[in-house]
Design an enzyme around this catalytic site. Sequence first.
Site, short mmCIF file in Angstrom:
data_model
loop_
_atom_site.label_atom_id
_atom_site.label_comp_id
_atom_site.label_asym_id
_atom_site.label_seq_id
_atom_site.Cartn_x
_atom_site.Cartn_y
_atom_site.Cartn_z
N ALA A 63 0.76 -1.13 0.02
CA ALA A 63 -0.23 -0.13 0.07
C ALA A 63 0.73 1.33 -0.08
O ALA A 63 2.10 1.29 0.30
CB ALA A 63 -0.85 0.04 1.18
N GLY A 109 -0.04 -5.17 0.94
CA GLY A 109 -1.26 -5.15 0.02
C GLY A 109 -0.96 -5.72 -1.42
O GLY A 109 -1.85 -6.21 -2.05
N GLU A 112 -1.78 -9.40 -0.84
CA GLU A 112 -3.25 -9.32 -0.65
C GLU A 112 -3.83 -9.37 -2.11
O GLU A 112 -4.67 -9.87 -2.09
CB GLU A 112 -3.84 -8.30 0.18
CG GLU A 112 -3.27 -8.52 1.82
CD GLU A 112 -3.74 -7.32 2.83
OE1 GLU A 112 -4.15 -7.55 3.74
OE2 GLU A 112 -3.02 -6.17 2.24
N GLU A 132 3.53 -5.84 7.49
CA GLU A 132 2.70 -4.70 8.03
C GLU A 132 3.14 -4.59 9.40
O GLU A 132 3.15 -3.57 9.99
CB GLU A 132 1.46 -4.80 7.81
CG GLU A 132 0.67 -4.50 6.58
CD GLU A 132 0.62 -5.92 5.71
OE1 GLU A 132 -0.02 -5.69 4.73
OE2 GLU A 132 1.17 -6.78 6.01
#
Length: 260
Positions: A63, A109, A112, A132
């Site tokens: 992200a 992300g 993901e 994270e």
Amino acid sequence: MGEFVRVEVEDGIATIRLDRPKMNALNAQMQRELIDAARQVTQDDAVGAVVLYGGEKVFAAGADIKEMAPMSYAQMSAGHSRLLQDFARALAGIPKPVIAAITGYALGGGLEVALTADFRVAGEGAKVGQPEIQLGIIPGAGGTQRLSRLIGPTKAKDLIFSGRHVAADEALVIGLVDRVVPDADVYTAAREWAATFVGGPAIALRAAKQAIDAGLEVDLETGLEIERTQFAALFATEDQAAGMRSFMEEGPGKAKFTGR
């Protein structure tokens, strides 16, 4: 066609291409464009399978931390955390076979995104992980849930608690990726796999995906009922009639399907 995400369709295969140099950091705009891309390939009857691809160098490094860092709890709780879940849910909900073609890094992300696919092809030099925890947070786009369902809770906790990067060979052993190929061959290998689904019984493929995915969320008896209803419904399709007629007249593997 978005600024950072584009959809390219060729020979029945849609490529959802992440393109935000240098590392495909997933900012809010990119997440919204992924929702649009998922909707587009879902609605396009010419698409039989989908490849998620970030390019030759990197899948997605995570992200956009610069965008998220200044956000307050109120901002994250009310809006951005929902967008994180929504874009991943949109990709996971594509009712067609989806293959992630992983080059370089698929972290946070980025992993993901890959976890929303049905299958993952990784390059030999790829690195995947959920780092994270090193930022004082946890995965927020489905990582704690999809990763544990894919590789089991113990291995998922190892990756999430440590935040370590996992090389392609280990990812293959633990079931995080399904195939490892030379880095230069990742996209080609993903397309070749996707091509095996093009021209297949699209309604039956959709039913199989929905039955498996929905069944993972419920008890066995409920899952069996989901399977039963999906199975019975396919007897209202032209593909079922064509497939069984072809089997009886010509033997297995020769049916021509129309997706109706």
